[in-house]
Design an enzyme around this catalytic site. Structure first.
Site, short mmCIF file in Angstrom:
data_model
loop_
_atom_site.label_atom_id
_atom_site.label_comp_id
_atom_site.label_asym_id
_atom_site.label_seq_id
_atom_site.Cartn_x
_atom_site.Cartn_y
_atom_site.Cartn_z
N HIS A 283 -37.92 10.48 -52.21
CA HIS A 283 -36.79 9.56 -52.23
C HIS A 283 -36.20 9.64 -53.64
O HIS A 283 -36.82 9.19 -54.60
CB HIS A 283 -37.26 8.14 -51.92
CG HIS A 283 -36.16 7.14 -51.76
ND1 HIS A 283 -35.22 6.87 -52.74
CD2 HIS A 283 -35.83 6.32 -50.71
CE1 HIS A 283 -34.38 5.94 -52.31
NE2 HIS A 283 -34.73 5.59 -51.09
N GLU A 332 -32.48 -6.01 -61.85
CA GLU A 332 -31.78 -5.76 -60.60
C GLU A 332 -31.44 -7.06 -59.87
O GLU A 332 -32.34 -7.82 -59.50
CB GLU A 332 -32.64 -4.89 -59.67
CG GLU A 332 -33.13 -3.59 -60.30
CD GLU A 332 -34.10 -2.84 -59.41
OE1 GLU A 332 -34.32 -3.29 -58.26
OE2 GLU A 332 -34.66 -1.83 -59.86
N TYR A 341 -31.97 -4.41 -44.85
CA TYR A 341 -32.35 -3.50 -45.94
C TYR A 341 -33.65 -2.82 -45.56
O TYR A 341 -34.59 -3.49 -45.11
CB TYR A 341 -32.49 -4.30 -47.24
CG TYR A 341 -32.86 -3.48 -48.45
CD1 TYR A 341 -32.10 -2.37 -48.82
CD2 TYR A 341 -33.95 -3.83 -49.23
CE1 TYR A 341 -32.43 -1.63 -49.94
CE2 TYR A 341 -34.29 -3.10 -50.36
CZ TYR A 341 -33.53 -1.99 -50.70
OH TYR A 341 -33.86 -1.25 -51.81
#
Length: 425
Positions: A283, A332, A341
């Site tokens: 990823h 974040e 999500y």
């Protein structure tokens, strides 16, 4: 309303709502056509490098300078200084409810967290807006920073000095520092605002990606000139050094008949983002999803990155495909426009928000991790979703209101309990 737009990010535009209103060959002639008044709006210092220089010449019915003194305006849910203690704890909020009482955009702004104050010319603040009526005989502008608006529910009509933009869920809109505007709604509306005190947002560098990809410049839309000739008392509210101030003008300040320049409001359709991802394994870092960036004085370390997690194909082989466990030097703030999500099976819902500060452990919850480690890997499309992140080099400090809100999920940490211990034999 059938609106027209001009396309291009950071482009130099010229537009007039009345033929012949734009001067030809000069910015401020001795006599402006039709007796209009020339006014320059500077978004950068005069001597900023050419590629950083932002300004627009406005040709308006009346000079902006003709107004009374501003007086303090009370709105205690909107703050720009964040003196409260920072927290290393992971925080998550359910959607804040839209008030029952009539509430417009200015009164509906609620600050959740921030990492600087307006006087520093750096950092950002993260707000939500909770709105159920249009601004009437009111106009707002922000002298502290530009506003990146992320609608989550309900379409906004942004009537600005330079023309009209529409932005609903799936779009963003950016209003530069100092540009006056009014927000109109057809019904309840909710969304997020990144108030950027630092360098203006721009497109990220593409590096080895090449000349194309991510957010393409041609997909950004600026308004064409439109003006109001209204001699009705109008309350003009400005945000200045963290506080709101109001004055009553004897006319609407949205009276710009023509303009030319490269400092403009704009909108962008997030569905046009050209998503980059792996076609082999692992990823990649989420920086590949950056739409806009506000750089800091440290190269490669952003004052703020606006990042999205859009629909995309997942094809990586022998790979844990959701976002991995992470401890990040950056902080974040996340929100969710619609859908789900992929790293959270529940709790993170549209209209909600989460905060993971510098070096706060975070990652997939137990259910998402179990599913991703056991699923038979095949090409799979994550669809019907749009999450986003305001990522900043500066640590966020949540507001007192955010910490005391009933929307704060006290059980957030529980989503990481129950992971079985790895066994070495």
């Amino acid at each position: 309303m059938d609106l027209r737009y001009q396309t291009g990010f950071g482009s130099y535009f010229e537009t007039e709502a009345h033929p012949g209103a734009l001067p030809v060959g000069r910015n401020s002639p001795q006599k402006v056509p039709f007796g209009l008044y020339a006014e320059q709006l500077s978004g950068s210092a005069f001597t900023a490098p050419r590629h950083e220089n932002r300004r627009t010449w406005l040709y308006r019915l009346r000079p902006s300078a003709g107004h009374e003194a501003y007086q303090p305006y009370a709105q205690d849910k909107l703050v720009s200084a964040f003196p409260g203690p920072a927290t290393p704890n992971r925080l998550r909020w359910s959607p804040l409810e839209i008030p029952a009482a009539p509430t417009d955009f200015v009164d509906g702004l609620v600050s959740l967290a921030g990492n600087a104050d307006a006087a520093t010319l750096g950092g950002i603040a993260a707000h939500v807006y909770l709105v159920n009526v249009s601004m009437k005989n009111r106009v707002f502008y922000n002298a502290d920073g530009e506003m990146l608006i992320v609608p989550q529910m309900g379409e906004l009509t942004l009537v600005t000095e330079m023309g009209v933009l529409k932005a609903g869920p799936g779009h963003i809109a950016v209003i530069p520092r100092g540009v006056r505007f009014r927000v109109e709604v057809e019904g309840p509306a909710r969304g997020y605002v990144c108030e950027n005190y630092g360098a203006a947002f721009r497109l990220p560098e593409l590096g080895p990606i090449g000349a194309n990809g991510l957010a393409n410049p041609r997909d950004f839309e600026a308004p064409v000139a439109a003006f109001e000739d209204i001699d009705t008392p109008t309350q003009v509210i400005q945000k200045f050094q963290g506080a709101l101030w109001a004055a009553t003008w004897d006319h609407s300040p949205l009276d710009v008949v023509a303009w030319h320049g490269n400092l403009t409001p704009y909108r962008y359709d997030l569905s046009r983002f050209n998503t980059i991802n792996t076609v082999s394994y692992d990823h990649p870092d989420p920086s590949i999803f950056t739409v806009l960036t506000s750089p800091s004085d440290t190269p490669g370390t952003a004052n703020c990155d606006f990042v999205i997690f859009p629909p995309r194909w997942m094809v990586a082989e022998d790979t844990f495909r959701p976002p991995w466990f992470h401890r990040n030097v950056m902080s974040e703030f996340m929100g969710l426009i619609h859908g789900a999500y992929d790293a959270k099976a529940g709790g993170f819902v549209p209209g909600g928000a989460s905060l993971h500060n510098c070096m706060s452990d975070h990652g997939p919850d137990v259910a998402s991790h179990k599913k991703a480690t056991e699923v038979v890997l095949a090409p799979h499309k994550i669809d019907g979703t749009m999450a986003f992140m305001f990522e900043s080099r500066w640590v966020f400090r949540p507001t007192h209101l955010a910490l005391e809100s009933a929307a704060l999920q006290s059980d957030y940490d529980a989503c990481w309990t129950g992971f079985p211990k790895a066994r070495l034999s």
